[in-house]
Design an enzyme around this catalytic site. Sequence first.
Site, PDB file in Angstrom:
ATOM      1  N   ILE A 155     -18.412 -27.542 -35.689  1.00 51.87           N
ATOM      2  CA  ILE A 155     -18.788 -28.255 -36.923  1.00 51.87           C
ATOM      3  C   ILE A 155     -20.238 -27.938 -37.307  1.00 51.87           C
ATOM      4  O   ILE A 155     -20.538 -27.686 -38.484  1.00 51.87           O
ATOM      5  CB  ILE A 155     -18.570 -29.777 -36.752  1.00 51.87           C
ATOM      6  CG1 ILE A 155     -17.073 -30.056 -36.548  1.00 51.87           C
ATOM      7  CG2 ILE A 155     -19.088 -30.541 -37.971  1.00 51.87           C
ATOM      8  CD1 ILE A 155     -16.734 -31.484 -36.144  1.00 51.87           C
ATOM      9  N   THR A 232     -22.431 -37.484 -38.806  1.00 52.58           N
ATOM     10  CA  THR A 232     -20.963 -37.477 -38.896  1.00 52.58           C
ATOM     11  C   THR A 232     -20.377 -37.311 -37.499  1.00 52.58           C
ATOM     12  O   THR A 232     -19.196 -37.008 -37.364  1.00 52.58           O
ATOM     13  CB  THR A 232     -20.456 -36.308 -39.779  1.00 52.58           C
ATOM     14  OG1 THR A 232     -21.006 -35.091 -39.261  1.00 52.58           O
ATOM     15  CG2 THR A 232     -20.836 -36.480 -41.230  1.00 52.58           C
ATOM     16  N   SER A 233     -21.206 -37.499 -36.461  1.00 50.55           N
ATOM     17  CA  SER A 233     -20.722 -37.182 -35.119  1.00 50.55           C
ATOM     18  C   SER A 233     -20.194 -38.411 -34.384  1.00 50.55           C
ATOM     19  O   SER A 233     -18.982 -38.624 -34.331  1.00 50.55           O
ATOM     20  CB  SER A 233     -21.828 -36.491 -34.338  1.00 50.55           C
ATOM     21  OG  SER A 233     -21.269 -35.828 -33.243  1.00 50.55           O
ATOM     22  N   ARG A 234     -21.078 -39.230 -33.842  1.00 45.68           N
ATOM     23  CA  ARG A 234     -20.657 -40.477 -33.201  1.00 45.68           C
ATOM     24  C   ARG A 234     -21.744 -41.525 -33.445  1.00 45.68           C
ATOM     25  O   ARG A 234     -22.939 -41.221 -33.367  1.00 45.68           O
ATOM     26  CB  ARG A 234     -20.454 -40.293 -31.685  1.00 45.68           C
ATOM     27  CG  ARG A 234     -19.141 -39.637 -31.303  1.00 45.68           C
ATOM     28  CD  ARG A 234     -17.905 -40.497 -31.630  1.00 45.68           C
ATOM     29  NE  ARG A 234     -16.644 -39.842 -31.295  1.00 45.68           N
ATOM     30  CZ  ARG A 234     -15.892 -39.147 -32.144  1.00 45.68           C
ATOM     31  NH1 ARG A 234     -16.265 -38.987 -33.395  1.00 45.68           N
ATOM     32  NH2 ARG A 234     -14.747 -38.622 -31.752  1.00 45.68           N
ATOM     33  N   ASP A 258     -21.278 -41.415 -41.386  1.00 47.71           N
ATOM     34  CA  ASP A 258     -19.818 -41.520 -41.411  1.00 47.71           C
ATOM     35  C   ASP A 258     -19.345 -42.273 -40.182  1.00 47.71           C
ATOM     36  O   ASP A 258     -18.157 -42.570 -40.049  1.00 47.71           O
ATOM     37  CB  ASP A 258     -19.199 -40.108 -41.432  1.00 47.71           C
ATOM     38  CG  ASP A 258     -17.680 -40.160 -41.566  1.00 47.71           C
ATOM     39  OD1 ASP A 258     -17.197 -40.850 -42.496  1.00 47.71           O
ATOM     40  OD2 ASP A 258     -16.969 -39.548 -40.735  1.00 47.71           O
ATOM     41  N   GLU A 263     -18.517 -49.411 -34.823  1.00 44.80           N
ATOM     42  CA  GLU A 263     -17.482 -49.222 -35.851  1.00 44.80           C
ATOM     43  C   GLU A 263     -16.087 -49.688 -35.425  1.00 44.80           C
ATOM     44  O   GLU A 263     -15.259 -50.009 -36.278  1.00 44.80           O
ATOM     45  CB  GLU A 263     -17.413 -47.748 -36.288  1.00 44.80           C
ATOM     46  CG  GLU A 263     -16.879 -46.799 -35.211  1.00 44.80           C
ATOM     47  CD  GLU A 263     -16.804 -45.349 -35.683  1.00 44.80           C
ATOM     48  OE1 GLU A 263     -17.804 -44.863 -36.233  1.00 44.80           O
ATOM     49  OE2 GLU A 263     -15.755 -44.719 -35.497  1.00 44.80           O
ATOM     50  N   HIS A 295     -15.773 -43.396 -41.159  1.00 38.88           N
ATOM     51  CA  HIS A 295     -15.270 -42.339 -40.258  1.00 38.88           C
ATOM     52  C   HIS A 295     -14.128 -41.555 -40.915  1.00 38.88           C
ATOM     53  O   HIS A 295     -13.031 -41.455 -40.370  1.00 38.88           O
ATOM     54  CB  HIS A 295     -14.823 -42.945 -38.922  1.00 38.88           C
ATOM     55  CG  HIS A 295     -14.925 -41.970 -37.776  1.00 38.88           C
ATOM     56  ND1 HIS A 295     -15.322 -42.319 -36.525  1.00 38.88           N
ATOM     57  CD2 HIS A 295     -14.684 -40.631 -37.717  1.00 38.88           C
ATOM     58  CE1 HIS A 295     -15.311 -41.254 -35.721  1.00 38.88           C
ATOM     59  NE2 HIS A 295     -14.931 -40.216 -36.448  1.00 38.88           N
ATOM     60  N   GLN A 296     -14.439 -41.002 -42.070  1.00 41.85           N
ATOM     61  CA  GLN A 296     -13.409 -40.305 -42.841  1.00 41.85           C
ATOM     62  C   GLN A 296     -13.679 -38.803 -42.971  1.00 41.85           C
ATOM     63  O   GLN A 296     -12.967 -38.104 -43.687  1.00 41.85           O
ATOM     64  CB  GLN A 296     -13.316 -40.905 -44.253  1.00 41.85           C
ATOM     65  CG  GLN A 296     -14.559 -40.630 -45.121  1.00 41.85           C
ATOM     66  CD  GLN A 296     -14.382 -41.061 -46.570  1.00 41.85           C
ATOM     67  OE1 GLN A 296     -14.430 -42.243 -46.871  1.00 41.85           O
ATOM     68  NE2 GLN A 296     -14.169 -40.104 -47.447  1.00 41.85           N
ATOM     69  N   ALA A 297     -14.723 -38.310 -42.257  1.00 44.68           N
ATOM     70  CA  ALA A 297     -15.107 -36.910 -42.463  1.00 44.68           C
ATOM     71  C   ALA A 297     -13.960 -35.948 -42.148  1.00 44.68           C
ATOM     72  O   ALA A 297     -13.840 -34.899 -42.753  1.00 44.68           O
ATOM     73  CB  ALA A 297     -16.335 -36.579 -41.620  1.00 44.68           C
ATOM     74  N   PHE A 298     -13.101 -36.342 -41.213  1.00 41.79           N
ATOM     75  CA  PHE A 298     -11.986 -35.456 -40.815  1.00 41.79           C
ATOM     76  C   PHE A 298     -10.846 -35.455 -41.831  1.00 41.79           C
ATOM     77  O   PHE A 298      -9.944 -34.636 -41.751  1.00 41.79           O
ATOM     78  CB  PHE A 298     -11.403 -35.930 -39.459  1.00 41.79           C
ATOM     79  CG  PHE A 298     -10.624 -37.222 -39.599  1.00 41.79           C
ATOM     80  CD1 PHE A 298     -11.279 -38.430 -39.644  1.00 41.79           C
ATOM     81  CD2 PHE A 298      -9.237 -37.212 -39.734  1.00 41.79           C
ATOM     82  CE1 PHE A 298     -10.575 -39.622 -39.809  1.00 41.79           C
ATOM     83  CE2 PHE A 298      -8.523 -38.395 -39.898  1.00 41.79           C
ATOM     84  CZ  PHE A 298      -9.200 -39.599 -39.944  1.00 41.79           C
TER      85      PHE A 298
HETATM   86  P1  NAD Z   1     -18.028 -28.639 -30.275  1.00 35.69           P
HETATM   87  O1  NAD Z   1     -17.646 -28.959 -28.875  1.00 35.69           O
HETATM   88  O2  NAD Z   1     -17.496 -27.405 -30.914  1.00 35.69           O
HETATM   89  O3  NAD Z   1     -19.634 -28.570 -30.393  1.00 35.69           O
HETATM   90  C1  NAD Z   1     -20.497 -29.490 -29.817  1.00 35.69           C
HETATM   91  C2  NAD Z   1     -21.811 -28.763 -29.559  1.00 35.69           C
HETATM   92  O4  NAD Z   1     -22.763 -29.730 -29.120  1.00 35.69           O
HETATM   93  C3  NAD Z   1     -21.718 -27.694 -28.469  1.00 35.69           C
HETATM   94  O5  NAD Z   1     -22.264 -26.470 -28.943  1.00 35.69           O
HETATM   95  C4  NAD Z   1     -22.539 -28.272 -27.311  1.00 35.69           C
HETATM   96  O6  NAD Z   1     -23.210 -27.257 -26.547  1.00 35.69           O
HETATM   97  C5  NAD Z   1     -23.528 -29.123 -28.090  1.00 35.69           C
HETATM   98  N1  NAD Z   1     -24.174 -30.148 -27.281  1.00 35.69           N
HETATM   99  C6  NAD Z   1     -23.685 -30.831 -26.213  1.00 35.69           C
HETATM  100  N2  NAD Z   1     -24.635 -31.685 -25.759  1.00 35.69           N
HETATM  101  C7  NAD Z   1     -25.721 -31.521 -26.551  1.00 35.69           C
HETATM  102  C8  NAD Z   1     -27.007 -32.100 -26.567  1.00 35.69           C
HETATM  103  N3  NAD Z   1     -27.393 -32.993 -25.638  1.00 35.69           N
HETATM  104  N4  NAD Z   1     -27.873 -31.706 -27.515  1.00 35.69           N
HETATM  105  C9  NAD Z   1     -27.519 -30.766 -28.422  1.00 35.69           C
HETATM  106  N5  NAD Z   1     -26.321 -30.168 -28.447  1.00 35.69           N
HETATM  107  C10 NAD Z   1     -25.436 -30.546 -27.522  1.00 35.69           C
HETATM  108  O7  NAD Z   1     -17.655 -29.921 -31.120  1.00 35.69           O
HETATM  109  P2  NAD Z   1     -17.396 -30.005 -32.693  1.00 35.69           P
HETATM  110  O8  NAD Z   1     -15.961 -29.769 -32.967  1.00 35.69           O
HETATM  111  O9  NAD Z   1     -18.417 -29.205 -33.408  1.00 35.69           O
HETATM  112  O10 NAD Z   1     -17.647 -31.573 -32.935  1.00 35.69           O
HETATM  113  C11 NAD Z   1     -18.939 -32.135 -32.863  1.00 35.69           C
HETATM  114  C12 NAD Z   1     -18.826 -33.641 -32.880  1.00 35.69           C
HETATM  115  O11 NAD Z   1     -18.342 -34.059 -34.155  1.00 35.69           O
HETATM  116  C13 NAD Z   1     -17.809 -34.215 -31.895  1.00 35.69           C
HETATM  117  O12 NAD Z   1     -18.412 -34.440 -30.643  1.00 35.69           O
HETATM  118  C14 NAD Z   1     -17.373 -35.510 -32.538  1.00 35.69           C
HETATM  119  O13 NAD Z   1     -18.168 -36.538 -32.014  1.00 35.69           O
HETATM  120  C15 NAD Z   1     -17.710 -35.322 -34.011  1.00 35.69           C
HETATM  121  N6  NAD Z   1     -16.539 -35.375 -34.899  1.00 35.69           N
HETATM  122  C16 NAD Z   1     -16.556 -36.263 -35.925  1.00 35.69           C
HETATM  123  C17 NAD Z   1     -15.479 -36.328 -36.813  1.00 35.69           C
HETATM  124  C18 NAD Z   1     -15.479 -37.272 -37.986  1.00 35.69           C
HETATM  125  O14 NAD Z   1     -14.431 -37.464 -38.617  1.00 35.69           O
HETATM  126  N7  NAD Z   1     -16.601 -37.866 -38.341  1.00 35.69           N
HETATM  127  C19 NAD Z   1     -14.378 -35.483 -36.616  1.00 35.69           C
HETATM  128  C20 NAD Z   1     -14.400 -34.580 -35.546  1.00 35.69           C
HETATM  129  C21 NAD Z   1     -15.488 -34.529 -34.678  1.00 35.69           C
END
Ligand code: NAD
Length: 330
Positions: A155, A232-234, A258, A263, A295-298
């Site tokens: 992402i 948009t992560s957690r 997001d 939540e 939490h709708q980004a997906f």
């Molecule tokens: P991914 O596993 O492809 O990438 C995660 C990256 O984070 C990796 O490159 C990893 O090396 C890096 N990382 C791990 N620990 C770290 C740290 N301490 N500091 C910096 N970088 C670090 O995952 P992705 O598919 O890109 O997803 C990323 C995040 O997005 C997921 O963990 C999830 O929480 C979130 N997400 C949100 C939604 C949404 O609807 N909002 C949907 C899917 C995923």
Amino acid sequence: MKIAFFNTKSYDQHSFEKTNQNHGHDIHFISSHLNLETANLVVDEDVVCAFINDSLNADVLKVLKQKGVKLIALRSAGFNHVDLVAAKELALPVVRVPTYSPYAVAEHAAGLLMCLNRKIHRAFNRVREGDFSLHNLMGFDLHGKTVGVIGTGKIGLAFINIMLGFGCRVIAYDMVENKEYIEKGVQYVSLDMLFKQANIISLHCPLTETTQHLINDKTLACMQDGVTIINTSRGKLIDTKAIIQALKRGKVGLLGLDVYEEEEALFYEDFSSSVIQDDQLSRLLTFPNVIITSHQAFFTQEAMSKIAHVTLSNVTEFANNGTIQNEVIL
Ligand code: NAD
């Protein structure tokens, strides 16, 4: 296989029923969240399918195991809501959908940024009231700004591509550097340097013990005045109390969320006729320079279709071989 599908919304049922025509599993759709009480709704199903706001702690997993469940099929990429140690002890494999559409999430992050910066949320309401003035709607050019991306996985990289397209300077922090993107002009820097230099920070790393409250009083103090933060992560990557104070001081100029720390109690449900009991969320909702989505980004057609396809393929693979490519390994 028989699947108990917890936390069903109409859109889940629609995409899974359509995709299941190619798999032939017997899906029992249940609207309740999965928790210790509702785990008893499992009758004789082999598989439990759960979402990010379901509870899969050790007690729940024990009940599921006792009921004869053989597989936990998460219909999400994230798995921080599962007690993986307990699942391993119970010999209960957990599978997930490692990737469905990084574009969906990256585009939503870009959408939050664009909307906040150009104040589209405010302009929308204003024009509908017959107010065509421009006061307080001024934004800034993204072109030439420094964007700091934390986490350059699937992402994060999709988001970087969008920002490079806008003509931004992109700096990034990740333990694993991506050579292809360094060649594209992305500069990997230390986390401290990223906090110091970025005008805009977007979070794309997973929630772990080390990333919990990555954005806190201390790290906020290192940032530029008026910094834009997009998450948009957690939710738990941000200390909500600290960011509210930073918004009040003007340290944070724009905030797009997001995801939110607490939540689970609220997102995906309609509380429009109730009084929101979460005071921190209520405070965040009063700021004109904060946008929160649930939490709708997906949530795109492509992502939903891929989630259904991969989840049901995981179950089919388990039924046929007893092994699964997308198992979450501790
Ligand atoms: P991914 O596993 O492809 O990438 C995660 C990256 O984070 C990796 O490159 C990893 O090396 C890096 N990382 C791990 N620990 C770290 C740290 N301490 N500091 C910096 N970088 C670090 O995952 P992705 O598919 O890109 O997803 C990323 C995040 O997005 C997921 O963990 C999830 O929480 C979130 N997400 C949100 C939604 C949404 O609807 N909002 C949907 C899917 C995923």
